[in-house]
Design a protein around this motif. Structure first.
Motif, mmCIF file in Angstrom:
data_model
loop_
_atom_site.group_PDB
_atom_site.id
_atom_site.type_symbol
_atom_site.label_atom_id
_atom_site.label_comp_id
_atom_site.label_asym_id
_atom_site.label_seq_id
_atom_site.Cartn_x
_atom_site.Cartn_y
_atom_site.Cartn_z
ATOM 1 N N PRO A 84 0.799 -1.230 0.000
ATOM 2 C CA PRO A 84 0.000 0.000 0.000
ATOM 3 C C PRO A 84 0.832 1.280 0.000
ATOM 4 N N ASP A 85 1.931 1.311 0.760
ATOM 5 C CA ASP A 85 2.770 2.510 0.787
ATOM 6 C C ASP A 85 3.340 2.812 -0.595
ATOM 7 N N ALA B 88 0.560 4.256 -2.764
ATOM 8 C CA ALA B 88 0.296 5.641 -2.405
ATOM 9 C C ALA B 88 1.380 6.563 -2.968
ATOM 10 N N ASP C 295 -1.733 10.662 0.552
ATOM 11 C CA ASP C 295 -2.406 10.307 1.800
ATOM 12 C C ASP C 295 -3.847 9.881 1.534
ATOM 13 N N ARG D 35 -3.799 6.417 0.105
ATOM 14 C CA ARG D 35 -3.556 5.398 1.128
ATOM 15 C C ARG D 35 -4.818 5.121 1.927
ATOM 16 N N ARG D 36 -5.564 6.169 2.263
ATOM 17 C CA ARG D 36 -6.825 5.956 2.994
ATOM 18 C C ARG D 36 -7.802 5.146 2.144
ATOM 19 N N ASP E 80 -6.711 1.522 2.152
ATOM 20 C CA ASP E 80 -6.930 0.893 3.455
ATOM 21 C C ASP E 80 -8.401 0.567 3.702
#
Length: 211
Positions: A131-132, A135, A146, A149-150, A153
């Protein structure tokens, strides 16, 4: 004309096919809209990062065979300006990468995101199952990392992507890249620009005459 590209971002021939399509479109006078359509070459989970060449060796008959295949594809990629480094690439499940592409497409950055994912996977050796890393790709193409990433998630886009992947199978897509022109004419494989250009011209002619 609408062009749907069924592809996976860990497929080197999809990157090559995408670049060849761009070359064909540079010589095409008609107006086109290109859309990415998701496809997973291997939907099985990747539980931990693993060198792509090791995974290919398991699948295609050993390490030497995998290296030979990689060398061939690297050479073809270089002929269209792509810098592939299979020795750096990390095997990854691409479900979340496709979710990111859909999310980016809604914000006008779908094509850039597809290109960036190919590049970081095959050139930079980034694990695009993380995921990082995804993003960071979003941020690299001018989106909010950011926020991306949200999104990743959450469960947003999961059901929609699952339905899209199923629809691709139901349409009969079994290999990628597959280019669908005007919603009904399929061209499979990373065809040469001249072949793609001829297909575009033929489909445009058929559509204009109602054939």
């Amino acid at each position: 004309m609408e062009i749907d590209i069924y592809a996976d971002v860990v497929c080197p021939w999809c990157w090559i096919g995408r670049r060849r399509l761009e070359q064909a479109l540079a010589s095409y006078d008609g107006k086109v809209t290109v859309r990415h359509r998701p496809f997973q070459l291997d939907p099985s989970p990747v539980t931990e990062p693993r060198p792509l060449l090791d995974a290919l060796g398991d699948k295609f008959g050993g390490a030497e065979r995998a290296r030979q295949m990689a060398a061939q594809v690297t050479e073809v990629g270089a002929s269209v300006g792509l810098d592939l480094h299979f020795e750096r690439a990390i095997a990854a499940n691409t479900f979340d990468a496709h979710r990111l592409i859909n999310w980016a497409a809604e914000r006008g950055r779908g094509g850039e995101t597809v290109e960036a994912l190919h590049r970081v996977h095959f050139t930079d050796g980034v694990d695009i199952g993380a995921p990082d890393a995804l993003a960071a790709v979003a941020a690299d193409v001018g989106l909010d990392g950011d926020e991306a990433r949200r999104f990743l998630d959450s469960d947003a886009g999961v059901a929609e992507l699952t339905a899209e992947l199923s629809a691709a199978r139901q349409l009969g897509v079994t290999s990628v890249p597959t280019f669908v022109l005007a919603g009904k004419y399929a061209v499979t494989g990373a065809q040469e620009p001249a072949t793609l250009l001829a297909a575009l011209a033929e489909v445009a002619d058929r559509e204009s005459t109602g054939a």
